[in-house]
Every structure is written in structure tokens, then in C-alpha cells.
Design an enzyme around this catalytic site. Structure first.
Site, PDB file in Angstrom:
ATOM      1  N   ASP A  30     -17.227   7.381  -1.677  1.00  0.00           N
ATOM      2  CA  ASP A  30     -15.965   7.275  -0.937  1.00  0.00           C
ATOM      3  C   ASP A  30     -15.660   8.656  -0.358  1.00  0.00           C
ATOM      4  O   ASP A  30     -16.294   9.653  -0.732  1.00  0.00           O
ATOM      5  CB  ASP A  30     -14.842   6.804  -1.889  1.00  0.00           C
ATOM      6  CG  ASP A  30     -13.526   6.519  -1.173  1.00  0.00           C
ATOM      7  OD1 ASP A  30     -13.528   6.349   0.062  1.00  0.00           O
ATOM      8  OD2 ASP A  30     -12.475   6.478  -1.852  1.00  0.00           O
TER       9      ASP A  30
ATOM     10  N   HIS B 146      -7.458   0.823  -6.389  1.00  0.00           N
ATOM     11  CA  HIS B 146      -7.650  -0.035  -5.216  1.00  0.00           C
ATOM     12  C   HIS B 146      -8.303  -1.351  -5.685  1.00  0.00           C
ATOM     13  O   HIS B 146      -9.473  -1.612  -5.406  1.00  0.00           O
ATOM     14  CB  HIS B 146      -8.531   0.701  -4.197  1.00  0.00           C
ATOM     15  CG  HIS B 146      -8.462   0.146  -2.806  1.00  0.00           C
ATOM     16  ND1 HIS B 146      -7.678  -0.937  -2.462  1.00  0.00           N
ATOM     17  CD2 HIS B 146      -9.102   0.535  -1.666  1.00  0.00           C
ATOM     18  CE1 HIS B 146      -7.834  -1.186  -1.164  1.00  0.00           C
ATOM     19  NE2 HIS B 146      -8.686  -0.319  -0.666  1.00  0.00           N
TER      20      HIS B 146
ATOM     21  N   GLN C  53     -10.084  -3.913  -3.198  1.00  0.00           N
ATOM     22  CA  GLN C  53     -11.375  -3.432  -2.702  1.00  0.00           C
ATOM     23  C   GLN C  53     -12.469  -3.699  -3.729  1.00  0.00           C
ATOM     24  O   GLN C  53     -13.555  -4.172  -3.389  1.00  0.00           O
ATOM     25  CB  GLN C  53     -11.288  -1.928  -2.410  1.00  0.00           C
ATOM     26  CG  GLN C  53     -12.590  -1.332  -1.920  1.00  0.00           C
ATOM     27  CD  GLN C  53     -12.978  -1.838  -0.537  1.00  0.00           C
ATOM     28  OE1 GLN C  53     -12.199  -1.751   0.382  1.00  0.00           O
ATOM     29  NE2 GLN C  53     -14.184  -2.367  -0.395  1.00  0.00           N
TER      30      GLN C  53
ATOM     31  N   CYS D 243     -16.345   1.721   0.740  1.00  0.00           N
ATOM     32  CA  CYS D 243     -15.150   0.927   1.037  1.00  0.00           C
ATOM     33  C   CYS D 243     -14.692   1.089   2.485  1.00  0.00           C
ATOM     34  O   CYS D 243     -13.984   0.240   3.010  1.00  0.00           O
ATOM     35  CB  CYS D 243     -14.025   1.275   0.067  1.00  0.00           C
ATOM     36  SG  CYS D 243     -13.431   2.969   0.213  1.00  0.00           S
TER      37      CYS D 243
ATOM     38  N   ARG E  14       0.881  -1.186   0.000  1.00  0.00           N
ATOM     39  CA  ARG E  14       0.000   0.000   0.000  1.00  0.00           C
ATOM     40  C   ARG E  14       0.903   1.216   0.000  1.00  0.00           C
ATOM     41  O   ARG E  14       1.699   1.411   0.922  1.00  0.00           O
ATOM     42  CB  ARG E  14      -0.909   0.001   1.225  1.00  0.00           C
ATOM     43  CG  ARG E  14      -1.556   1.345   1.458  1.00  0.00           C
ATOM     44  CD  ARG E  14      -2.674   1.325   2.471  1.00  0.00           C
ATOM     45  NE  ARG E  14      -3.848   0.672   1.939  1.00  0.00           N
ATOM     46  CZ  ARG E  14      -5.070   0.780   2.462  1.00  0.00           C
ATOM     47  NH1 ARG E  14      -5.258   1.519   3.545  1.00  0.00           N
ATOM     48  NH2 ARG E  14      -6.096   0.154   1.929  1.00  0.00           N
TER      49      ARG E  14
ATOM     50  N   ARG F  63     -13.519  -8.474   1.796  1.00  0.00           N
ATOM     51  CA  ARG F  63     -12.098  -8.220   1.548  1.00  0.00           C
ATOM     52  C   ARG F  63     -11.298  -9.476   1.873  1.00  0.00           C
ATOM     53  O   ARG F  63     -10.377  -9.848   1.141  1.00  0.00           O
ATOM     54  CB  ARG F  63     -11.591  -7.054   2.423  1.00  0.00           C
ATOM     55  CG  ARG F  63     -12.162  -5.683   2.105  1.00  0.00           C
ATOM     56  CD  ARG F  63     -11.704  -5.176   0.758  1.00  0.00           C
ATOM     57  NE  ARG F  63     -10.266  -5.095   0.642  1.00  0.00           N
ATOM     58  CZ  ARG F  63      -9.510  -4.091   1.093  1.00  0.00           C
ATOM     59  NH1 ARG F  63     -10.075  -3.057   1.677  1.00  0.00           N
ATOM     60  NH2 ARG F  63      -8.193  -4.092   0.923  1.00  0.00           N
TER      61      ARG F  63
HETATM   62  N1  NVA Z   1      -9.934   6.880  -1.369  1.00  0.00           N
HETATM   63  C1  NVA Z   1      -9.577   6.428  -0.060  1.00  0.00           C
HETATM   64  C2  NVA Z   1      -9.825   4.955   0.076  1.00  0.00           C
HETATM   65  C3  NVA Z   1      -9.501   4.385   1.431  1.00  0.00           C
HETATM   66  C4  NVA Z   1      -9.702   2.914   1.508  1.00  0.00           C
HETATM   67  C5  NVA Z   1      -8.117   6.752   0.222  1.00  0.00           C
HETATM   68  O1  NVA Z   1      -7.287   6.574  -0.673  1.00  0.00           O
HETATM   69  O2  NVA Z   1      -7.798   7.210   1.328  1.00  0.00           O
HETATM   70  N1   CP Z   2     -11.157   0.021   2.521  1.00  0.00           N
HETATM   71  C1   CP Z   2      -9.879  -0.061   2.943  1.00  0.00           C
HETATM   72  O1   CP Z   2      -8.953  -0.292   2.169  1.00  0.00           O
HETATM   73  O2   CP Z   2      -9.738   0.105   4.282  1.00  0.00           O
HETATM   74  P1   CP Z   2      -8.362   0.318   5.076  1.00  0.00           P
HETATM   75  O3   CP Z   2      -7.820   1.660   4.661  1.00  0.00           O
HETATM   76  O4   CP Z   2      -8.769   0.282   6.509  1.00  0.00           O
HETATM   77  O5   CP Z   2      -7.410  -0.782   4.723  1.00  0.00           O
END
Ligand code: NVA
Ligand code: CP
Length: 301
Positions: A220, A129, A132, A260, A102, A288
Site C-alpha cells: 500500500d 479498512h 477493502q 488496494c 470514511r 469491492r
Molecule cells: N492507506 C491508504 C489506503 C487508501 C485506500 C490511505 O489510508 O490513504
Molecule cells: N481502495 C480504496 O479504498 O480506494 P478509494 O480511496 O478510491 O475509495
């Protein structure tokens, strides 16, 4: 399939194959049927951003498959002190059987895959993502019985989630409608990809237009990880892009809502809509685990 870097790289058949395996693994887990497909294998999990779901579901998932997961915070790795990604890739390939990462830059994930010799799984970048969205498709199919021909709508920021949803939903045969403020549209490469789907794809700045007859509505956060300093500005800019009862009343009466998570109630979604659809949203979070186990089995077995 050698890696999961972005859904653009996967065929419809590969996506459906992962969903089918995920359903099977979910059934097996619920019925106490062992599935130690990755006994003795190790997954390194590199995190340059915070996480609840991704970390816990990957760590639990690899354990349930008989393997072992190593949590690797970038603060503690030499990568955080400037060791090149390509060297990290070559080193980790000597120890591990797979890497989940990540991070911010999609290029970093692509470099890890290119320079290393083990499967790489994208656990979120600023661009996409994919894990997800595999869980999202699994959840929609579970609730609706099918994906083909369903109307999906996304309201909000044209961010990593929007990018992956557009690709995943179009590839499996859904109709996709996106409502974003004009300056916050999905990535140009994604819009170009979607243009190939003609009337199955709509991009508008009108929430009421996008949500008409929707079978599933996604949203989101307005400010993603890394955009914290823009949060106040975005609250003002995105004020008209909230999923609330009034907007939902324009969707199909049996419409599902997906998020998500983490959710910011009172911003992109009201507490009322969130709680009315909490069952679907937490099924999505649970899936997930199952979808990522399928990805790991597919790539690491
Ligand atoms: N768009 C959000 C998704 C988190 C799972 C982010 O990148 O923070
Ligand atoms: N939806 C998601 O990826 O959650 P986290 O940021 O908690 O991993």
C-alpha cells in the site's frame, strides 16, 4: 452482525459468510439475475476523505440492490461545522436504513454506531479498512481456490490496510508475514491480537524474510490520506520497502500481487510488477462492489 466497524468484531464464519454471498451476487450480476434485496432502502455515504473506488462501488452497489445511495460530503454536512457525531447519528437514523462513513478517527465510526439505531459500515479510517480486506480475501480465494494455509505477505507501512489484512487473513486461516520499518509497525492492539496466532504470524523489518514462499503479496502507499506533509520523509524511510522484480523472485513462483489502490508506481511498487499483476489488482478493485453488496444485504435486509 449489526455493523461493520472493524474485522476484529467478526468471526471467521461471518467473514466466510460474506465472501460466499459476495460470490453469489457476483454470479447473479454476471448472469442478469435480479437481486433487489434492498428495494426502497437508503444508504447515506459520509466522506471526510477522497475516494474513487469506495464511493463508486457503494453507490452502484446499493442501486443494483434496488436501493438508493446519498453521497454526503463532510464539507457540506453540519458535521463539518462542529455538529456532534452523536447528534448526526440520531438524526440520520430517522431518515436512512444504513450509513457508510470514511473518516480519520475510528472512534467517530464507533460513536456513530453506538448513538444511532441503524447499521454503520466503515469505509476506511486511519485504523482500518475492513471493506477493502473483504474484497481482497474474495479475490485471493477466487484466484487460488482456497484461503486456509496460504502464505500472505505485506510489505510497507503498518497502516490501516496492514491492520485489517493481519486480522482478516489470520481469522480465515492464512499465515501472515509483515515487513515494516521498525517505527512504522501496525497498531499495538493488532500486534497483540496477532500474538495469539503464534507461529502463523511474523513481524519483521526484513522484506526478504517476509516474502519467502509467499502465495500473495500485498502493499500500500507509503503516505496515506492525511499524511501528505510526511510524504517526502517517508519516501526516504521506506525506500527499502518496494515491491519489485528482485523481491518478488523470492516469493512462490505463482505468487499473486494485490494493491488496494491508488498505487504510486516507483514508490511502494514498480510499474513492472504492477502491470504484470494488473489483472489480479483490478479484479480486487472490482470485488469491492460485490463484497460491499454482500455486507449491505447482510446488515440492511
Ligand atoms: N492507506 C491508504 C489506503 C487508501 C485506500 C490511505 O489510508 O490513504
Ligand atoms: N481502495 C480504496 O479504498 O480506494 P478509494 O480511496 O478510491 O475509495
Amino acid at each position: 452482525m449489526k455493523h461493520l466497524l472493524k474485522l476484529l468484531d467478526l468471526s471467521k464464519e461471518e467473514i466466510i459468510g460474506i465472501l460466499n454471498l459476495a460470490d453469489q451476487l457476483k454470479y447473479e450480476l454476471a448472469h442478469g439475475i435480479e437481486h433487489r434485496h434492498l428495494a426502497g432502502k437508503t444508504l447515506g455515504m459520509i466522506f471526510q476523505k477522497a475516494s474513487t473506488r469506495t464511493r463508486v462501488s457503494f453507490e452502484t452497489g446499493i442501486y443494483q440492490l434496488g436501493g438508493y445511495g446519498l453521497f454526503l460530503s463532510s464539507n457540506d454536512l453540519q458535521i463539518g461545522r462542529g455538529e456532534p457525531v452523536k447528534d448526526t447519528a440520531r438524526v440520520l437514523s430517522r431518515y436512512l436504513d444504513g450509513i457508510m462513513i470514511r473518516t480519520f478517527d475510528q472512534l467517530e465510526v464507533e460513536t456513530l454506531a453506538q448513538e444511532g439505531s441503524i447499521p454503520v459500515i466503515n469505509g476506511l479510517t486511519d485504523f482500518c479498512h475492513p471493506c477493502q480486506v473483504l474484497a481482497d480475501l474474495m479475490t485471493v480465494r477466487e484466484h487460488k481456490g482456497t484461503l486456509e494455509g496460504l502464505n500472505m505477505c505485506y510489505i510497507g507501512d503498518g497502516n490501516n490496510m496492514a491492520n485489517s489484512l493481519i486480522v482478516g487473513c489470520l481469522k480465515v486461516g492464512m499465515n501472515v508475514s509483515i515487513a515494516c520499518p521498525p517505527d512504522y509497525r501496525p497498531d499495538l492492539s493488532i500486534i497483540e491480537f496477532a500474538a495469539g496466532y503464534d507461529d502463523k504470524f511474523t513481524l519483521t523489518d526484513s522484506c526478504t524474510e517476509a516474502i519467502k514462499d509467499a502465495d500473495v503479496v500485498f502493499t500500500d502507499v507509503w503516505a496515506s490520506m492525511g499524511q501528505e506533509t510526511e510524504a517526502q520523509k517517508r519516501r526516504i524511510l521506506f525506500a527499502g520497502y518496494q515491491v519489485n522484480d528482485k523481491l518478488i523472485s523470492l516469493a512462490h513462483p505463482d505468487c499473486m500481487v494485490q494493491h488496494c489502490l491508488p498505487a504510486h508506481r516507483g514508490e511502494e511498487i514498480t510499474n513492472e510488477v504492477f502491470e504484470a499483476h494488473a489483472n489480479e489488482i483490478f479484479d480486487e478493485a472490482e470485488n469491492r462492489l460485490h463484497a460491499q453488496k454482500a455486507v449491505m444485504v447482510e446488515l440492511m435486509k
